[in-house]
Design a protein around this motif. Structure first.
Motif, PDB file in Angstrom:
ATOM      1  N   VAL A  27     -16.903 -19.273  -2.856  1.00 33.75           N
ATOM      2  CA  VAL A  27     -18.291 -19.698  -2.994  1.00 33.75           C
ATOM      3  C   VAL A  27     -18.739 -20.243  -1.640  1.00 33.75           C
ATOM      4  O   VAL A  27     -18.131 -21.166  -1.113  1.00 33.75           O
ATOM      5  N   PRO A  28     -19.831 -19.670  -1.079  1.00 32.86           N
ATOM      6  CA  PRO A  28     -20.287 -20.181   0.213  1.00 32.86           C
ATOM      7  C   PRO A  28     -20.821 -21.608   0.070  1.00 32.86           C
ATOM      8  O   PRO A  28     -21.406 -21.953  -0.967  1.00 32.86           O
ATOM      9  N   GLU A  29     -20.621 -22.379   1.106  1.00 31.64           N
ATOM     10  CA  GLU A  29     -21.125 -23.751   1.101  1.00 31.64           C
ATOM     11  C   GLU A  29     -22.634 -23.741   1.255  1.00 31.64           C
ATOM     12  O   GLU A  29     -23.190 -22.825   1.864  1.00 31.64           O
ATOM     13  N   GLU A  30     -23.292 -24.765   0.723  1.00 30.04           N
ATOM     14  CA  GLU A  30     -24.738 -24.874   0.844  1.00 30.04           C
ATOM     15  C   GLU A  30     -25.134 -25.077   2.301  1.00 30.04           C
ATOM     16  O   GLU A  30     -24.421 -25.704   3.060  1.00 30.04           O
ATOM     17  N   GLY A  31     -26.250 -24.511   2.674  1.00 29.66           N
ATOM     18  CA  GLY A  31     -26.757 -24.660   4.027  1.00 29.66           C
ATOM     19  C   GLY A  31     -26.248 -23.595   4.967  1.00 29.66           C
ATOM     20  O   GLY A  31     -26.495 -23.628   6.149  1.00 29.66           O
ATOM     21  N   MET A  32     -25.561 -22.625   4.481  1.00 29.69           N
ATOM     22  CA  MET A  32     -25.078 -21.567   5.361  1.00 29.69           C
ATOM     23  C   MET A  32     -25.964 -20.380   5.284  1.00 29.69           C
ATOM     24  O   MET A  32     -26.553 -19.956   4.441  1.00 29.69           O
TER      25      MET A  32
END
Length: 98
Positions: free
Chosen positions: A93-98
């Motif tokens: 799961v990609p981190e937020e803000g990327m």
């Protein structure tokens, strides 16, 4: 006999400079009574020596036994691996803000 004792005996009989330890404490140390004619030539009735043939046979037996044990353990590991359920990898799961 412990593995280290056998290893030390192998190193001892292979040493260019002769015995590397106290031979009388070694399992492979032996004393032989000489025949009368030979005893007269060397001036002794007994001769001390290492039973190098016995060292070689003991080493070969130990290696064969250990190989058998290793194979049995490898088979047991494979059997146990077959009993462990396979899991699906978790999604990344990609981190937020990327």
């Amino acid at each position: 006999m412990r593995d280290i004792d056998l290893v030390n005996a192998l190193r001892c009989i292979s040493s260019e400079d002769g015995p590397t330890g106290d031979c009388k404490k070694c399992q492979f140390y032996k004393t032989v009574t000489l025949p009368e004619d030979l005893a007269a030539k060397v001036g002794a009735w007994e001769w001390s020596a290492c039973d190098v043939d016995a060292v070689g046979f003991a080493a070969a037996d130990r290696i064969a036994n250990q190989n058998t044990n290793i194979l049995a353990l490898q088979l047991e590991i494979e059997k146990l691996r077959g009993q462990v359920p396979r899991r699906m990898p978790l999604p990344i799961v990609p981190e937020e803000g990327m």
